[in-house]
Structures are given as C-alpha cells and as structure tokens.
Design a protein around this motif. Structure first.
Motif, PDB file in Angstrom:
ATOM      1  N   GLY A 171      40.759  40.675  34.731  1.00  0.00           N
ATOM      2  CA  GLY A 171      41.154  40.153  33.429  1.00  0.00           C
ATOM      3  C   GLY A 171      40.040  39.401  32.732  1.00  0.00           C
ATOM      4  O   GLY A 171      39.818  39.573  31.524  1.00  0.00           O
ATOM      5  N   VAL A 172      39.293  38.587  33.467  1.00  0.00           N
ATOM      6  CA  VAL A 172      38.187  37.826  32.894  1.00  0.00           C
ATOM      7  C   VAL A 172      37.122  38.777  32.356  1.00  0.00           C
ATOM      8  O   VAL A 172      36.615  38.603  31.231  1.00  0.00           O
ATOM      9  N   PHE A 174      45.229  38.392  44.029  1.00  0.00           N
ATOM     10  CA  PHE A 174      45.178  37.441  42.920  1.00  0.00           C
ATOM     11  C   PHE A 174      43.767  37.350  42.338  1.00  0.00           C
ATOM     12  O   PHE A 174      43.577  37.422  41.122  1.00  0.00           O
ATOM     13  N   SER A 175      42.779  37.207  43.211  1.00  0.00           N
ATOM     14  CA  SER A 175      41.405  37.058  42.719  1.00  0.00           C
ATOM     15  C   SER A 175      40.904  38.340  42.061  1.00  0.00           C
ATOM     16  O   SER A 175      40.216  38.285  41.037  1.00  0.00           O
ATOM     17  N   ALA A 178      42.541  38.567  38.650  1.00  0.00           N
ATOM     18  CA  ALA A 178      41.985  37.537  37.763  1.00  0.00           C
ATOM     19  C   ALA A 178      40.589  37.912  37.290  1.00  0.00           C
ATOM     20  O   ALA A 178      40.277  37.794  36.095  1.00  0.00           O
TER      21      ALA A 178
END
Length: 112
Positions: free
Chosen positions: A105-106, A98-99, A102
């Motif tokens: 994507g950021v 997940f991290s 994320a």
C-alpha cells in the motif's frame, strides 16, 4: 443494498461453507464405516493435499495486481519480499502478511 446483493452474499457464504464442510463429513462417514468393519482407516491422499492446493491457488491469484502496471507490479514484488523477510524473522503468519500488505500500500500510494 438491493435484495440481489444480499442473495449473492448469502449464496457465496453457503457455497464457501459447503466447500469446507462436505469433504469433512464425507471423510468422517468413511472413517466411521471403516472402523465398524474392523478395517484400518486411511485418509485418501487427495484429501490431505486439498488444503495446501487451495492455499497455493489463492496465493497465485493474489500475486497478480488488479490493475496491472509497472507501479503495481513493483509494489507486488516489494510486498512479497517484505512478507518473506518478516516471515524468516518471525516464523508466523500474521506479521508477515500485515507487513507485506502495508508495504504494498505504501509503495502504491508513494509511486501512484
């Protein structure tokens, strides 16, 4: 959606299911046959490494960005590093993935 898309999705689903089911059925049948013959049932070495090999292949292909550029390669590097760091801390699978996704994507949104 057209019927072609549904047929394609159904074909992919059945193929994915069979890739997992057939080795299991083959091994179960082999173990049953050997147990009835009073033999010692040994799992073949290729079957024990099949799962990790498939995961490694998916991991390798997922590291290559869909649209290779300096930004996506940098985002991939940062995402992999974040995944590793969170895994070192949690020793789980969910939070690191997940991290990493994320952060990837950021970075793409901020730099893209």
């Amino acid at each position: 959606m057209s019927n072609t898309i549904w047929i394609t999705l159904l074909t992919i689903a059945i193929g994915t299911y069979l890739i997992r089911l057939l080795p299991y059925l083959w091994m179960a049948r082999k173990l049953e046959r050997e147990n009835t013959q009073e033999g010692i049932a040994n799992m073949p070495s290729w079957l024990s490494i099949l799962g990790p090999t498939m995961i490694a292949a998916m991991f390798g292909t997922s590291l290559v960005p869909g649209n290779p550029s300096v930004t996506t390669w940098f985002a991939t590097f940062v995402g992999v590093m974040m995944t590793y760091l969170v895994w070192r801390r949690t020793r789980s699978m969910g939070w690191p993935i997940f991290s990493g996704v994320a952060v990837f994507g950021v970075v793409v949104v901020l730099l893209g």
